[in-house]
Write a protein that holds these residues in place. Structure first.
Motif, PDB file in Angstrom:
ATOM      1  N   VAL A 185       1.816  -1.871  58.654  1.00 33.48           N
ATOM      2  CA  VAL A 185       2.454  -2.902  59.604  1.00 33.48           C
ATOM      3  C   VAL A 185       2.026  -2.476  60.914  1.00 33.48           C
ATOM      4  CG1 VAL A 185       4.711  -3.562  60.254  1.00 33.48           C
ATOM      5  CG2 VAL A 185       4.371  -3.327  57.986  1.00 33.48           C
ATOM      6  N   LEU A 186       2.158  -1.202  61.338  1.00 32.81           N
ATOM      7  CA  LEU A 186       1.996  -0.716  62.634  1.00 32.81           C
ATOM      8  C   LEU A 186       0.463  -0.804  63.014  1.00 32.81           C
ATOM      9  CD1 LEU A 186       4.649   2.381  62.952  1.00 32.81           C
ATOM     10  CD2 LEU A 186       4.789  -0.235  63.791  1.00 32.81           C
ATOM     11  N   GLN A 187      -0.413  -0.321  62.321  1.00 33.59           N
ATOM     12  CA  GLN A 187      -1.744  -0.248  62.632  1.00 33.59           C
ATOM     13  C   GLN A 187      -2.456  -1.448  62.498  1.00 33.59           C
ATOM     14  OE1 GLN A 187      -3.709   3.382  61.328  1.00 33.59           O
ATOM     15  NE2 GLN A 187      -5.702   2.609  61.665  1.00 33.59           N
ATOM     16  N   GLN A 188      -2.673  -1.884  61.230  1.00 37.00           N
ATOM     17  CA  GLN A 188      -3.480  -3.120  60.936  1.00 37.00           C
ATOM     18  C   GLN A 188      -2.922  -4.396  61.486  1.00 37.00           C
ATOM     19  OE1 GLN A 188      -6.098  -3.518  58.593  1.00 37.00           O
ATOM     20  NE2 GLN A 188      -6.388  -1.443  59.264  1.00 37.00           N
ATOM     21  N   VAL A 189      -1.785  -4.638  61.478  1.00 33.85           N
ATOM     22  CA  VAL A 189      -0.826  -5.723  61.936  1.00 33.85           C
ATOM     23  C   VAL A 189      -0.496  -5.470  63.395  1.00 33.85           C
ATOM     24  CG1 VAL A 189       0.657  -7.393  61.650  1.00 33.85           C
ATOM     25  CG2 VAL A 189      -0.368  -6.801  59.651  1.00 33.85           C
ATOM     26  N   GLY A 190       0.243  -4.458  63.641  1.00 29.68           N
ATOM     27  CA  GLY A 190       0.982  -4.552  64.905  1.00 29.68           C
ATOM     28  C   GLY A 190       0.059  -4.120  66.089  1.00 29.68           C
ATOM     29  N   LEU A 191      -0.911  -3.074  65.708  1.00 24.85           N
ATOM     30  CA  LEU A 191      -1.830  -2.598  66.508  1.00 24.85           C
ATOM     31  C   LEU A 191      -3.112  -3.867  66.842  1.00 24.85           C
ATOM     32  CD1 LEU A 191      -2.720  -0.695  68.767  1.00 24.85           C
ATOM     33  CD2 LEU A 191      -4.118   0.426  66.896  1.00 24.85           C
ATOM     34  N   GLY A 192      -3.143  -4.678  65.897  1.00 26.85           N
ATOM     35  CA  GLY A 192      -4.093  -5.890  66.073  1.00 26.85           C
ATOM     36  C   GLY A 192      -3.585  -6.865  66.991  1.00 26.85           C
ATOM     37  N   VAL A 193      -2.311  -6.919  66.855  1.00 29.40           N
ATOM     38  CA  VAL A 193      -1.392  -7.905  67.701  1.00 29.40           C
ATOM     39  C   VAL A 193      -1.423  -7.398  69.116  1.00 29.40           C
ATOM     40  CG1 VAL A 193       0.736  -8.947  68.274  1.00 29.40           C
ATOM     41  CG2 VAL A 193       0.109  -8.813  65.571  1.00 29.40           C
ATOM     42  N   LEU A 194      -1.408  -6.421  69.363  1.00 30.07           N
ATOM     43  CA  LEU A 194      -1.230  -5.709  70.703  1.00 30.07           C
ATOM     44  C   LEU A 194      -2.709  -6.015  71.470  1.00 30.07           C
ATOM     45  CD1 LEU A 194       0.765  -2.493  70.278  1.00 30.07           C
ATOM     46  CD2 LEU A 194       1.440  -4.592  71.389  1.00 30.07           C
ATOM     47  N   VAL A 195      -3.766  -5.762  70.661  1.00 33.06           N
ATOM     48  CA  VAL A 195      -5.007  -5.820  71.089  1.00 33.06           C
ATOM     49  C   VAL A 195      -5.324  -7.162  71.411  1.00 33.06           C
ATOM     50  CG1 VAL A 195      -7.475  -5.633  70.545  1.00 33.06           C
ATOM     51  CG2 VAL A 195      -5.938  -3.859  69.991  1.00 33.06           C
ATOM     52  N   GLY A 196      -5.011  -8.259  70.500  1.00 35.17           N
ATOM     53  CA  GLY A 196      -5.071  -9.733  70.700  1.00 35.17           C
ATOM     54  C   GLY A 196      -4.444 -10.230  71.760  1.00 35.17           C
ATOM     55  N   VAL A 197      -3.355  -9.552  72.254  1.00 35.18           N
ATOM     56  CA  VAL A 197      -2.585 -10.094  73.295  1.00 35.18           C
ATOM     57  C   VAL A 197      -3.016  -9.708  74.530  1.00 35.18           C
ATOM     58  CG1 VAL A 197      -0.321  -9.691  74.580  1.00 35.18           C
ATOM     59  CG2 VAL A 197      -0.177 -10.448  72.288  1.00 35.18           C
ATOM     60  N   ALA A 198      -3.399  -8.176  74.573  1.00 33.37           N
ATOM     61  CA  ALA A 198      -3.912  -7.630  75.722  1.00 33.37           C
ATOM     62  C   ALA A 198      -5.377  -8.284  76.076  1.00 33.37           C
ATOM     63  CB  ALA A 198      -4.221  -6.290  75.730  1.00 33.37           C
ATOM     64  N   VAL A 199      -6.075  -8.530  75.166  1.00 31.53           N
ATOM     65  CA  VAL A 199      -7.553  -9.170  75.407  1.00 31.53           C
ATOM     66  C   VAL A 199      -7.318 -10.716  75.759  1.00 31.53           C
ATOM     67  CG1 VAL A 199      -9.839 -10.056  74.452  1.00 31.53           C
ATOM     68  CG2 VAL A 199      -8.882  -7.484  74.180  1.00 31.53           C
ATOM     69  N   GLY A 200      -6.893 -11.420  75.026  1.00 26.14           N
ATOM     70  CA  GLY A 200      -6.414 -12.968  75.201  1.00 26.14           C
ATOM     71  C   GLY A 200      -5.814 -13.349  76.304  1.00 26.14           C
ATOM     72  N   GLY A 243      -9.587  -6.448  62.938  1.00 22.73           N
ATOM     73  CA  GLY A 243     -10.130  -7.134  63.876  1.00 22.73           C
ATOM     74  C   GLY A 243      -9.850  -8.815  63.913  1.00 22.73           C
ATOM     75  N   PHE A 244      -9.657  -9.209  62.518  1.00 29.22           N
ATOM     76  CA  PHE A 244      -9.206 -10.585  62.374  1.00 29.22           C
ATOM     77  C   PHE A 244      -8.013 -10.967  62.936  1.00 29.22           C
ATOM     78  CE2 PHE A 244     -12.296  -9.739  58.839  1.00 29.22           C
ATOM     79  CZ  PHE A 244     -13.372 -10.296  59.115  1.00 29.22           C
ATOM     80  N   VAL A 245      -6.708 -10.260  62.669  1.00 30.21           N
ATOM     81  CA  VAL A 245      -5.615 -10.308  63.183  1.00 30.21           C
ATOM     82  C   VAL A 245      -5.533 -10.494  64.773  1.00 30.21           C
ATOM     83  CG1 VAL A 245      -3.337  -9.498  63.816  1.00 30.21           C
ATOM     84  CG2 VAL A 245      -4.330  -9.311  61.278  1.00 30.21           C
ATOM     85  N   ALA A 246      -6.521  -9.208  65.372  1.00 28.15           N
ATOM     86  CA  ALA A 246      -6.683  -9.287  66.943  1.00 28.15           C
ATOM     87  C   ALA A 246      -7.200 -10.687  67.300  1.00 28.15           C
ATOM     88  CB  ALA A 246      -7.409  -8.273  66.990  1.00 28.15           C
ATOM     89  N   ALA A 247      -8.364 -11.342  66.544  1.00 23.74           N
ATOM     90  CA  ALA A 247      -9.135 -12.592  67.129  1.00 23.74           C
ATOM     91  C   ALA A 247      -8.217 -13.596  66.963  1.00 23.74           C
ATOM     92  CB  ALA A 247     -10.381 -12.610  66.441  1.00 23.74           C
ATOM     93  N   PHE A 248      -7.272 -13.536  66.081  1.00 19.04           N
ATOM     94  CA  PHE A 248      -6.411 -14.996  66.053  1.00 19.04           C
ATOM     95  C   PHE A 248      -5.218 -14.896  67.061  1.00 19.04           C
ATOM     96  CE2 PHE A 248      -2.643 -17.117  64.205  1.00 19.04           C
ATOM     97  CZ  PHE A 248      -3.220 -18.158  63.848  1.00 19.04           C
ATOM     98  N   VAL A 249      -4.734 -13.521  67.120  1.00 18.82           N
ATOM     99  CA  VAL A 249      -3.663 -13.343  68.249  1.00 18.82           C
ATOM    100  C   VAL A 249      -4.211 -13.638  69.579  1.00 18.82           C
ATOM    101  CG1 VAL A 249      -2.001 -11.824  69.384  1.00 18.82           C
ATOM    102  CG2 VAL A 249      -2.485 -12.105  66.787  1.00 18.82           C
ATOM    103  N   ALA A 250      -5.408 -13.118  69.894  1.00 18.86           N
ATOM    104  CA  ALA A 250      -6.060 -13.242  71.040  1.00 18.86           C
ATOM    105  C   ALA A 250      -6.291 -14.954  71.667  1.00 18.86           C
ATOM    106  CB  ALA A 250      -7.380 -12.836  71.235  1.00 18.86           C
ATOM    107  N   GLY A 251      -6.579 -15.905  70.500  1.00 25.25           N
ATOM    108  CA  GLY A 251      -6.775 -17.090  70.817  1.00 25.25           C
ATOM    109  C   GLY A 251      -5.538 -17.653  71.083  1.00 25.25           C
ATOM    110  N   ALA A 252      -4.408 -17.356  70.304  1.00 27.72           N
ATOM    111  CA  ALA A 252      -3.054 -17.965  70.629  1.00 27.72           C
ATOM    112  C   ALA A 252      -2.684 -17.504  72.161  1.00 27.72           C
ATOM    113  CB  ALA A 252      -2.041 -17.431  69.937  1.00 27.72           C
TER     114      ALA A 252
END
Length: 425
Positions: A185-200, A243-252
């Motif tokens: 939850v924290l690494q695969q999803v949570g950290l992916g979400v944080l990366v996506g928000v920061a970059v996007g 990376g896929f979670v990050a890409a999707f969240v980055a788009g949103a």
């Protein structure tokens, strides 16, 4: 790269483009043509791509990251909340039930353990509007129904992704104790979400400010948008996030960031405009993926096909999709033809192909047999949904013109959402 490959691919794209408008009513789609072209090119010996998994996985990962990003930018979540009825049911009820029904079906037919069966079901759950483009574009079909299918296909690959990753971890035998769940939850999803928000969000905010000041040229704005999609994916891998979670969240987050830096409606319009090149690139990569898939995997799976594999494919495209959709539509008052239409037009395509490669990359036990189920489900879907899209949309549209009314839940205008493939209005 072998120049023959470029000539063959270029020729197929060119010839299809020449007649693309003329053959719109025909039971022929671009994915169908490219899948067949890839298979025929291999059978005739004209093009025989390497069967090594690494370059295919790389193409798949880049394609999926770009598509997830552009899908998320394309969906206006604020407008979606105002018209969330049918899409919310398809995604919130239909998608989980599709995974559950698919897992039960694969388990019963092939006699697998529950986690491999659930993994295949999760991989086959996302739909692909590219295989039913005629449905999305046919204006005789009620706008609310077209939009529901469009939004479902745009979001369900991103929503199914955590389930796919979870089942992969369970199948490969990772420790599933408390530490596993926390890390997942924290690494695969949570950290992916944080990366996506920061970059996007951060990237879009900077672009919006530069855009407002007149510093940014339109071409480079579009190139920068594609760079953000790949950067979100790659940076997540660097920090061991998904990376896929990050890409999707980055788009949103990109859409929200542009709207913050350049207030609506200008921010929304600009966000949708600067992502167009990224969308087109994703579409081109997706078409290339269909050719590669046809060339590398169809021939390899012809000799391995079994009655069980074909039965699983048939189950996934029929009862495994139509029953969950029927349950999801209970209480809406939608007519039976509408429920049947929504249930049938859930084609499996690009996302299932790309997620399926995880089976081979992770060297999952029985991975080749499971990938065979995915291969034949996608092949059958490309043919069946591509062939029935135009005629099915016309037939349903005729029924609606005869029996439809303003009081039906199928009727009524909805907020516009640009589709992954084609145009919706």
């Amino acid at each position: 790269m072998d120049p023959v490959i470029v000539v063959v691919l270029g020729g197929v794209f060119y010839l299809f483009a020449l007649v693309s408008r003329r053959i719109m009513p025909w039971p022929v789609t671009m994915p169908m043509v490219l899948l067949a072209a890839g298979a025929v090119a291999r059978w005739t010996g004209i093009v025989e791509l390497e069967t090594e998994i690494e370059p295919v996985v790389l193409l798949a990962e880049i394609t999926l990251a770009v598509i997830l990003f552009s899908d998320a930018v394309r969906i206006d979540l604020m407008a979606l909340r105002r018209n969330a009825g049918l899409p919310a049911r398809l995604l919130g009820i239909g998608l989980p039930l599709t995974i559950l029904a698919g897992a039960a079906g694969v388990w019963a037919i092939l006699g697998l353990e529950i986690w491999p069966a659930a993994l295949v079901a999760a991989i086959l759950a996302p739909t692909d509007a590219a295989l039913g483009q005629a449905v999305i574009e046919n204006r005789s079909v009620p706008q609310r129904v077209r939009q529901a299918l469009n939004i479902e296909s745009g979001l369900n690959d991103g929503l199914a992704l955590p389930a796919v990753l979870l089942f992969v971890s369970l199948v490969v035998g990772e420790d599933t104790g408390l530490e596993f769940w926390i890390r997942f939850v924290l690494q695969q999803v949570g950290l992916g979400v944080l990366v996506g928000v920061a970059v996007g969000f951060g990237g879009a905010l900077g672009m919006a400010r530069a855009d407002s000041a007149g510093w940014m040229d339109g071409l480079y704005a579009q190139l920068a948008t594609g760079a953000l999609a790949l950067s979100a994916f790659s940076f997540a891998l660097i920090v061991d996030a998904n990376g896929f979670v990050a890409a999707f969240v980055a788009g949103a987050s990109f859409r929200a960031g542009y709207r913050t830096g350049m207030p609506a409606p200008d921010g929304t319009r600009r966000a949708e405009h600067v992502v167009e090149l990224t969308e087109d690139a994703g579409r081109g990569l997706a078409m290339l993926a269909f050719f590669v898939f046809g060339n590398v995997f169809i021939d390899a799976n012809v000799s391995e096909v079994s009655v069980g594999v074909l039965a699983c494919a048939a189950m996934a495209l029929t009862i495994g999709r139509m029953l969950p959709v029927s349950v999801a539509m209970v209480g809406t008052g939608a007519a039976r033809p509408t429920v049947a239409f929504l249930g049938w037009f859930g084609p499996r395509g690009l996302a299932s192909m790309l997620f399926g490669l995880l089976l081979l990359e992770e060297e999952v036990a029985m991975g080749e047999e499971l990938f065979g189920v995915i291969t034949w489900t996608v092949v059958a879907s490309v043919i069946l949904h591509g062939a029935t899209a135009s005629a099915g949309a016309e037939r349903y549209g005729d029924w609606y013109r005869t029996h439809g009314s303003a009081a039906m839940p199928e009727a009524g205008a909805v907020a516009h959402h640009r589709p992954r493939w084609g145009r919706v209005s």
